[in-house]
Structures are given as C-alpha cells and as structure tokens.
Design a protein around this motif. Structure first.
Motif, PDB file in Angstrom:
ATOM      1  N   LYS A   5      -5.596  -3.357   3.231  1.00  0.00           N
ATOM      2  CA  LYS A   5      -4.882  -4.309   2.364  1.00  0.00           C
ATOM      3  C   LYS A   5      -3.776  -4.964   3.196  1.00  0.00           C
ATOM      4  O   LYS A   5      -2.691  -4.419   3.355  1.00  0.00           O
ATOM      5  N   ALA A  27      -5.280  -9.393  -1.906  1.00  0.00           N
ATOM      6  CA  ALA A  27      -4.082  -8.965  -2.638  1.00  0.00           C
ATOM      7  C   ALA A  27      -3.688  -9.964  -3.723  1.00  0.00           C
ATOM      8  O   ALA A  27      -3.724 -11.175  -3.510  1.00  0.00           O
ATOM      9  N   THR A  62       0.834  -1.204   0.000  1.00  0.00           N
ATOM     10  CA  THR A  62       0.000   0.000   0.000  1.00  0.00           C
ATOM     11  C   THR A  62       0.868   1.253   0.000  1.00  0.00           C
ATOM     12  O   THR A  62       0.662   2.167  -0.809  1.00  0.00           O
ATOM     13  N   ILE A 100      -9.064  -5.678   0.743  1.00  0.00           N
ATOM     14  CA  ILE A 100      -8.617  -6.115  -0.579  1.00  0.00           C
ATOM     15  C   ILE A 100      -7.965  -7.487  -0.485  1.00  0.00           C
ATOM     16  O   ILE A 100      -7.146  -7.747   0.409  1.00  0.00           O
TER      17      ILE A 100
END
Length: 447
Positions: free
Chosen positions: A206, A314, A146, A312
């Motif tokens: 994330k 990943a 990120t 999210i």
C-alpha cells in the motif's frame, strides 16, 4: 507557567536561532573565543530543555519510535511500547487524533493509543520467524496508512484483515510491516532482506502518497535521488539527501540550528500548496517511474520465491467525482485547505494511472472505488484527515481487501517480458491531458 513559556520559546526555533546567534556573536567579539561560547550555548540549551521536558528531553525534539537503520535508512525502534514510557513523547501518530499535551506527563500518557513495536521492529505482537504448520502468513507493507496513525494496534487495517480472514477455514496471520514515512524503495529493501525469509504466503503493498512527498519535500525534487534510503534526521527533519556531516550529530544546538535553516528556509518556504512550483512537481515523471522500477524488482524477487503480491489503490477523503456541495462539506468538516484537497486529488489520479500499468504484473485491489461510493457524511468518519483512515476506515478497507482475497488461492507473481515492461514504464511517465490542463490552470492562477 514558566515551563509553558520555555516551551513556546523552544518551539519558535527560528527566533531561537536568532537569539543564539546574537549571544554567540557577543561572546565571540567579547573574548575572541570560538569553542567555549559554543559549549556554553549547548549547555544552556540542554538546561532549558531539561527544565521544560524533563530528563528525557531529547524526545521533545526527536521522534522516539523511529531510529536509524543500516539498510532501510530508518525503522521502528524495537521493543518500543508507548504505554510503558514514563516520560514525555511527541510522536503525534501514537496519540489519539487531535492536539497533544506537550508538558503534562499524565495527560501525555492518557492521550496515547496502544502503539507497540515487537523485537523485529514490526508494529504489533511478536511472531515466529518460521510460521506454524497450516498457517497462511500475510505481510502488509507501506507507510503511515499501513502502520496506522492515531489508532490502536488492533485498529490498523492489517489487524482487521486478520480478523476478517480467520473465519474462512484457515488460520491466517497478518503482520503489519508498515512504517511511518516509508516509500516503496524501503519496502523493497525490507522485503528482500527480511520478509522473504519469514515464509510469506502473500505480500500486500500500500504505497503511492509517500512517493510524491519524498520527491517534492527535497527542495521540490532538486535534491531527490531514486533508490536512496535516508537516515532518520535526513528524512524526517532536514528533508535532504544522505549527508552525514549535516545529519549525524550529538549536539542539540547544532541540530536545532541546522533544522531551523532547512525547515524554515527550504521546506516551509517551498512546500505550501500556494507555491506554483510545488504544483509543477505533479507533472514530473521521475518519482512515478522510480516507484514503477521498485515494484518491478519487487515482482522479480517475489517470482523467484513463488510469493504472490497484491497492491492496494488507497482511498482519499476528497475526490474529483464529488459534487461541489460534498467537496465543501469535506473541506469544512475536516478543516482542509481547498488547494491541498485539489493537490492530493491530482496526486491520487497519478497514482491510479501508475497502478493501472502495474496491474499487469501485480494485481490491484481497488479499495478507492467502494470508498467513493459512500457519499457525503457517510464517508467523513472513515478518515482522520484527507489521507489517513480512522479505525472505522481501516475496518472498511480491510473488509474490502478480505473480500478480494477470499478464497486464499493466489497465483504466484509473473513479470511481463522486457519489451512490455518498457511500454508500461512509458505509460507511467506520461500524464493524462486532462490532468496536465488542471495542473497548468492551477499554476497560472497561483503565478
């Protein structure tokens, strides 16, 4: 040539440890002194470092951009801008992907990407504590994928996300709250202490990779404790639980000796993917249930403040769904060891299983699936390595996220009841049979 030789000596820290130990013993037996030889060795080390790296030689040993923080353990140094630093730095992620010139200042500076930290220790431009009227404010939290490795400020996925969301009729402000090496507990601490006060309309999480690494890097989980924020030295260099005696020091000699022991004899010895005990870490539920607990608390705080959350899934360069030819292509082009690729693929499966449970109270944006659909050479340029996206990978990731968020009409976070949360936590704690068999097979082959 002289500086290059010194650099080689200083980088071989195990042999430096042996050299200093020999010198110290000679001086100790020669005069019977203890303090004076140590002071002398400290001065010699500082002189060698200054001759090799210049006046700001500390940053040849330590990261410049990461510093201790009283709440989060460690955090970005505020007001840091690598384009403005006129001394050598060795923080690999603030350079373009590839080797870093450790000695030539001109080459060191020219190789840096645009990597700046604002006054509140977030990557990117300044932002006002109170958002302007009509602005939809998004915070993106996570680790290095990120914050962004080897990419400019405007090439991280939060920066691209802001670009993609702007044309939809509402002014959008996306703030990058990622920090290299952070796990979900540090994200939770910052969310609770800071982000809730900045009027967020949405927080995107994330995480996943760092949960396993932080567990296994601490003596294969033996030293790991849940919900602990470690200081800079403990987390980045020694890989130990909080220990001020070992980690808090102004002596460079002491640091190098301690660092040499923990790096060479604990971390480097136990963390290779050829070690079957490292693979056994993938069967442990502790770090996943700790991650689950952190996200439950994340959701509880978000629901109190009416803040929507998204998480999210990943993407990864290599995947179990790849054909053998595709896998061999990725391993060759990205210079990935096969065992590392397999290990990360298993770790990704465990992350996805955890996210399936979390999806009941934090909706998951499945970014991994569209990345998997890109086959062969089409996927390769989207990554620098097996985990970290390139600028084009960040752009694609942000595009997928923006499509999942449009229009920006999101429901506030709501937690299931306690009984259901216990059921979901139990799901997280158990491995799929196929994954366990794969891990057992790898352990058997490596034993």
């Amino acid at each position: 040539m002289f500086r290059a030789k010194l650099h080689q000596l200083l980088q071989g820290r195990f042999w430096l440890l042996v050299l200093f130990a020999i010198i110290y013993l000679v001086l100790l037996f020669w005069r019977g002194w203890i303090i004076l030889p140590l002071i002398g060795l400290e001065l010699i080390l500082r002189l060698l470092l200054r001759l090799t790296y210049g006046q700001q030689y500390r940053y040849s040993l330590y990261n410049y951009f990461l510093v201790d923080h009283p709440v989060y353990g460690n955090c970005f140094r505020p007001h840091a801008n690598n384009r403005q630093l006129d001394f050598l730095i060795c923080d690999k992620y603030v350079f373009r992907y590839g080797p870093v010139n450790p000695l030539n200042l001109a080459a060191n500076r020219s190789g840096r990407v645009d990597f700046s930290i604002n006054s509140r220790s977030f990557r990117g431009p300044e932002f006002a504590p109170r958002k302007a009227p009509g602005v939809f404010r998004i915070f993106c939290v996570g680790g290095s994928t990120t914050a962004g490795n080897w990419v400019n400020n405007d090439e991280t996925w939060p920066a691209y996300l802001e670009q993609f969301l702007q044309p939809h009729g509402q002014r959008v402000e996306v703030i990058n709250a990622g920090v290299q090496g952070w796990c979900s507990y540090q994200d939770l601490l910052r969310f609770q202490a800071e982000i809730v006060n900045y009027q967020p309309d949405l927080v995107i999480i994330k995480q996943g990779w760092n949960e396993e690494f932080i567990y296994s890097s601490q003596n294969l989980g033996r030293w790991w404790q849940p919900q602990v924020a470690r200081h800079f030295m403990e987390e980045k260099y020694l890989f130990i639980p909080p220990n001020p005696i070992l980690a808090d020091t102004h002596s460079l000699l002491y640091f190098m000796l301690i660092r040499t022991y923990f790096k060479n004899f604990v971390f480097d010895k136990k963390m290779p993917f050829t070690n079957p005990k490292r693979w056994a870490c993938l069967k442990q539920p502790d770090y996943l249930t700790a991650w689950f607990d952190n996200l439950v608390e994340f959701a509880r705080i978000a629901s109190t403040h009416d803040i929507p959350l998204r998480i999210i899934n990943a993407p990864l360069l290599t995947d179990f769904a790849d054909t053998k030819d595709e896998r061999d292509f990725y391993l060759t082009q990205a210079k990935l060891p096969p065992l590392k690729a397999d290990y990360l693929a298993v770790a990704q499966k465990r992350v996805e299983k955890t996210l399936k449970a979390i999806n009941e109270f934090i909706p998951v944006i499945n970014v991994a699936a569209p990345f998997r659909q890109l086959r062969g050479a089409a996927r390769l340029p989207l990554f620098h390595d097996n985990i970290h996206p390139s600028a084009s990978g960040n752009r694609r990731l942000a595009e997928i996220v923006s499509q999942a968020l449009t229009p920006l009409k999101l429901q506030a976070t709501k937690l299931p009841n306690k009984a259901r949360l216990r059921e979901l936590r139990q799901q997280v704690a158990s491995n799929d049979t196929a994954i366990d068999k794969f891990i057992d097979r790898q352990i058997s082959q490596l034993t």
